[in-house]
Design an enzyme around this catalytic site. Structure first.
Site, PDB file in Angstrom:
ATOM      1  N   HIS A 157     -88.740 -97.722 -75.911  1.00 31.76           N
ATOM      2  CA  HIS A 157     -87.273 -98.508 -75.769  1.00 31.76           C
ATOM      3  C   HIS A 157     -86.448 -98.699 -77.216  1.00 31.76           C
ATOM      4  O   HIS A 157     -85.741 -99.780 -77.058  1.00 31.76           O
ATOM      5  CB  HIS A 157     -87.478 -99.803 -75.052  1.00 31.76           C
ATOM      6  N   SER A 278     -67.049 -87.838 -96.019  1.00 34.30           N
ATOM      7  CA  SER A 278     -65.838 -88.238 -95.212  1.00 34.30           C
ATOM      8  C   SER A 278     -64.671 -88.031 -96.169  1.00 34.30           C
ATOM      9  O   SER A 278     -64.651 -88.196 -97.521  1.00 34.30           O
ATOM     10  CB  SER A 278     -65.928 -89.738 -95.095  1.00 34.30           C
ATOM     11  N   LYS A 284     -69.515 -92.108 -98.021  1.00 36.42           N
ATOM     12  CA  LYS A 284     -70.130 -91.528 -96.805  1.00 36.42           C
ATOM     13  C   LYS A 284     -70.897 -90.314 -97.063  1.00 36.42           C
ATOM     14  O   LYS A 284     -70.508 -89.484 -97.885  1.00 36.42           O
ATOM     15  CB  LYS A 284     -69.354 -91.193 -95.576  1.00 36.42           C
ATOM     16  N   GLU A 291     -76.063 -84.100 -85.685  1.00 38.78           N
ATOM     17  CA  GLU A 291     -74.957 -84.449 -84.736  1.00 38.78           C
ATOM     18  C   GLU A 291     -74.600 -83.497 -83.780  1.00 38.78           C
ATOM     19  O   GLU A 291     -74.517 -83.385 -82.518  1.00 38.78           O
ATOM     20  CB  GLU A 291     -73.765 -84.982 -85.505  1.00 38.78           C
TER      21      GLU A 291
END
Ligand code: ARG
Length: 477
Positions: A157, A278, A284, A291
């Site tokens: 979980h 970024s 970043k 992704e």
């Protein structure tokens, strides 16, 4: 406008709109090499049966080889007016060698031709994908060897649950992918039959040697039923289903890389070669490749759905709907092959942050199961032991403590069986070592699993040092 190859029956040309709608050469030209290979096998068989002369066969084979060369060099011009890859190649052949080129199609239809081409193409693609999976597995084995001593939380979980070894987690990824490989190999085995000789649907009057073409093309045997040979695409469904499963697995691995490389986890640092910045936030470092791997899964699942829906309800045998099989099959293989390469690179080059993983073991009561097991081993029914431990955990939460900080008196208030040895049970290294069953995270089990993976790869001819060299993978961290 095309000169219709099946011309005589037609007075009028196909409309431009219809031609644009139905031409597939932009997509199916990827089958050119397979198409030519199949044609050469077919015409050589025709010659052996005396259906064409040896000279005719030689002219056709040489013409096809010359075209193959041009295609490989990218110099052949494809003509959408000639509809598909088959008609482009055949028309070019006839242009070059004259009307004898027209004998190539004796005893054959584009229906068995395209079915053969797709089997040849997909068979190769399965082999390519299996090799890429093997490369990923080799990287996992290499990195796993250095990750045996790294403890980390195992999750259920997405809550910290019990400690495991990082190598154990990497080996779980390997098992998932190895099953995908098995499914692809299985699909390949079943698709390896030759449709040639089925012709349009009902075979042909020419005395073809179907066994000869099947073996020339490395198929196991000719397909048993001519209607089925041209009328099904289940072999593509199987392969793409295996790919969809693989893509889903890759998305899960990718998601873990995304999570692990977040500041919240900090379990992994991805190398610059597989991360991006970024345009507005200078600090970043985004895990874009992972992704995208996660995101591209949708395409592969979509490809599977496209194939299934395309086939649903089709009457036997060939229907033009089936031309729509190609885009999803090519896309599914392209996507999964690229995703495998990208994630292999991510995992090969990532740094695993052993300290952060160990630190994460401190919070979350990953030792609670040890307490319950400790009581159960002393005869207290497990359900009761579970309850008692839950109360201890709850007390710790209230007092801001971890279990190891709770004084023995507090333990004994919950159950008189507790003594000093409970503190030894809380040691997480020991907790992992007690999980000493096959398939478990104890050191010797993980080592055995790594050895077993390496010998599985070895049996397939996968060279670990070659993979280490080409990917830069080293034993973790
Ligand atoms: N381009 C076609 C396909 O991929 C080839 C077979 C065409 N057959 C036919 N009877 N129109 O399905």
């Amino acid at each position: 406008m095309s000169d219709k190859a099946w011309g005589g029956r037609f007075d009028e040309q196909l409309s431009d709109t219809a031609l644009r709608y139905s031409a597939s050469v932009d997509i199916d030209k990827r089958l050119a090499a397979q198409d030519i290979r199949g044609s050469i096998a077919h015409v050589e068989m025709l010659a052996s049966r005396g259906v064409v002369t040896d000279d005719e066969a030689r002219a056709i084979v040489e013409g096809l080889q010359a075209i193959a060369m041009e295609i490989a060099q990218g110099t052949l011009t494809w003509d959408a007016a000639r509809e598909d890859v088959h008609m482009n190649i055949e028309a070019t052949l006839t242009e070059r060698i004259g009307p004898v080129g027209g004998k190539l199609h004796t005893g054959r239809s584009r229906n068995d031709q395209v079915a053969t081409d797709m089997r040849l193409w997909t068979r190769e693609a399965c082999d390519r994908t299996c090799a890429r999976i093997d490369r990923f597995l080799a990287v996992l084995a290499i990195r796993g060897r250095g990750a045996v001593e790294i403890l980390m939380p195992g999750y259920t979980h997405l809550q910290r649950a019990q400690p495991v070894r990082l190598a154990h987690h990497l080996l779980a990824w390997a098992e998932m992918l190895d099953r995908d490989r098995g499914r692809l190999a299985d699909a390949r085995r079943r698709m390896n039959e030759c449709p040639l000789g089925a012709a349009a649907l009902a075979g042909t009057t020419f005395p073809l040697d179907r066994a000869m073409t099947a073996s020339a093309l490395d198929f196991d045997r000719p397909m048993r039923n001519s209607l089925d040979a041209v009328g099904d695409r289940d072999f593509l469904v199987e392969a793409v289903a295996a790919l969809a499963n693989c893509a889903v697995h890759l998305s899960r691995i990718a998601e873990e890389l995304v999570l692990w490389s977040s500041q919240e986890f900090g379990f992994v640092t991805m190398t610059d070669a597989f991360t991006t910045g970024s345009s507005i936030m200078p600090q970043k470092k985004n895990p874009d490749m992972a992704e995208l791997a996660r995101g591209k899964t949708g395409r592969v699942v979509g490809d599977l759905v496209s194939l299934l829906v395309m086939l649903k309800g089709l009457p036997l045998a060939y229907n033009r709907d089936m031309q729509e099989d190609k885009a999803p099959v090519f896309d599914a293989f392209d996507t999964v092959e690229d995703t495998l390469d990208v994630l292999t690179g991510c995992v090969a080059s990532a740094r695993f942050e052993a300290d952060r993983m160990r630190a994460a073991l401190r919070e979350g009561f990953l030792d609670a199961t040890e307490v319950a097991d400790w009581l159960a081993a002393r005869g207290i029914p497990f359900r009761e032991a579970h309850h008692i431990t839950g109360r201890l955990v709850s007390r710790c939460v209230r007092e801001g403590l971890v279990l190891a900080e709770l004084p023995l008196d507090a333990w004994r208030e919950e159950h008189e069986a507790f003594d000093e040895t409970i503190f030894e049970a809380l040691d997480l290294e020991a907790a992992v070592e007690r999980r000493d069953l096959p398939g478990g995270p104890a050191r010797r089990r993980v080592r055995a699993a790594l050895d077993e993976l390496v010998s599985r790869l070895d049996a397939r001819g996968v060279q670990l040092d070659e993979v280490a060299r080409s990917t830069g993978a080293e034993a973790a961290p």
